[in-house]
Write a protein that holds these residues in place. Structure first.
Motif, PDB file in Angstrom:
ATOM      1  N   ALA A  60      36.432  37.493  35.559  1.00 30.09           N
ATOM      2  CA  ALA A  60      36.341  38.584  35.025  1.00 30.09           C
ATOM      3  C   ALA A  60      34.966  39.396  35.045  1.00 30.09           C
ATOM      4  O   ALA A  60      33.856  38.226  33.903  1.00 30.09           O
ATOM      5  CB  ALA A  60      37.364  38.928  33.192  1.00 30.09           C
ATOM      6  N   TYR A  67      41.072  41.546  30.497  1.00 28.87           N
ATOM      7  CA  TYR A  67      41.386  40.070  31.197  1.00 28.87           C
ATOM      8  C   TYR A  67      40.064  38.573  29.912  1.00 28.87           C
ATOM      9  O   TYR A  67      38.898  39.618  29.753  1.00 28.87           O
ATOM     10  CB  TYR A  67      40.658  39.243  32.233  1.00 28.87           C
ATOM     11  CG  TYR A  67      41.782  40.044  33.660  1.00 28.87           C
ATOM     12  CD1 TYR A  67      42.799  39.901  33.641  1.00 28.87           C
ATOM     13  CD2 TYR A  67      41.053  41.270  34.228  1.00 28.87           C
ATOM     14  CE1 TYR A  67      43.113  39.937  34.509  1.00 28.87           C
ATOM     15  CE2 TYR A  67      42.302  41.614  36.028  1.00 28.87           C
ATOM     16  CZ  TYR A  67      43.136  40.872  35.234  1.00 28.87           C
ATOM     17  OH  TYR A  67      44.265  41.115  36.336  1.00 28.87           O
ATOM     18  N   ASP A  71      38.890  33.433  31.936  1.00 26.30           N
ATOM     19  CA  ASP A  71      39.176  33.841  32.825  1.00 26.30           C
ATOM     20  C   ASP A  71      38.682  33.333  34.716  1.00 26.30           C
ATOM     21  O   ASP A  71      38.014  34.011  34.493  1.00 26.30           O
ATOM     22  CB  ASP A  71      40.219  34.934  33.503  1.00 26.30           C
ATOM     23  CG  ASP A  71      41.322  35.080  32.028  1.00 26.30           C
ATOM     24  OD1 ASP A  71      41.470  33.826  30.989  1.00 26.30           O
ATOM     25  OD2 ASP A  71      41.896  35.730  31.291  1.00 26.30           O
ATOM     26  N   LEU A 146      44.116  35.088  33.697  1.00 24.11           N
ATOM     27  CA  LEU A 146      44.341  36.309  34.372  1.00 24.11           C
ATOM     28  C   LEU A 146      45.914  36.329  34.568  1.00 24.11           C
ATOM     29  O   LEU A 146      46.570  36.253  35.885  1.00 24.11           O
ATOM     30  CB  LEU A 146      43.691  35.816  36.066  1.00 24.11           C
ATOM     31  CG  LEU A 146      42.444  36.060  35.893  1.00 24.11           C
ATOM     32  CD1 LEU A 146      41.141  35.120  37.354  1.00 24.11           C
ATOM     33  CD2 LEU A 146      41.586  36.765  35.420  1.00 24.11           C
TER      34      LEU A 146
END
Length: 163
Positions: A60, A67, A71, A146
């Motif tokens: 991210a 997010y 992630d 995510l």
């Protein structure tokens, strides 16, 4: 530069690869691409593939509104399955543009922001597997966190051109 990298990977792997740079409306960026060789003994990898494969890692953006910074999406591509689907708990199956996709979870591993092993629900992040075969290549997309827009990202991967 990208064509040169893809050409080298194709030569080593024996097939063209999918290499999208951005996913989820530019919320995820490709940060690394690793060529995993059969029998590699590097213990830093989650999988030791039986055949050469490629692993693309997406994170991210630091300023993502949807997010978490840690992630991650890992996309594996190989000539044989990299994950034993029988060890996953199947959540559902999907059909995207005529491609059958199996969606599962690994209930034997718990992941948190610090790695494997914690059972503290507050720190636990989901881990979801999407497995499919397309044009005789096996794809495994592993989402760590995510949770939003996963199917949209998988569709982008399914529709991504080979390079």
């Amino acid at each position: 530069m990208m064509k040169r990298i893809c050409w080298k990977q194709k030569k080593i792997l024996g097939f063209k690869v999918k290499f999208p740079i951005d996913l989820s409306n530019n919320q995820l960026k490709l940060i690394d691409s690793i060529l995993l060789q059969a029998g590699d003994q590097n213990t830093g990898y989650d999988f030791r593939p039986d055949v050469d494969s490629i692993k693309n890692i997406y994170h991210a953006e630091y300023n993502s509104k949807i997010y978490e910074i840690n992630d991650e999406l890992a996309l594996y591509q190989s000539k044989v399955p990299i994950v034993n689907a029988a060890k996953l708990s199947v959540i559902r199956t999907l059909d995207m543009n005529g491609i059958d996709i199996s969606v599962g979870e690994d209930n034997n591993n718990v992941y948190n922001e610090y790695g494997r092993g914690t059972t503290n629900k507050k720190d636990t992040r989901s881990q979801t597997y999407y497995l499919w075969k397309q044009n005789d290549i096996y794809y495994t997309a592993i989402f760590l966190g995510l949770d939003k827009n996963q199917e949209e990202m998988v569709k982008t991967l399914v529709l991504a051109p080979l390079q």
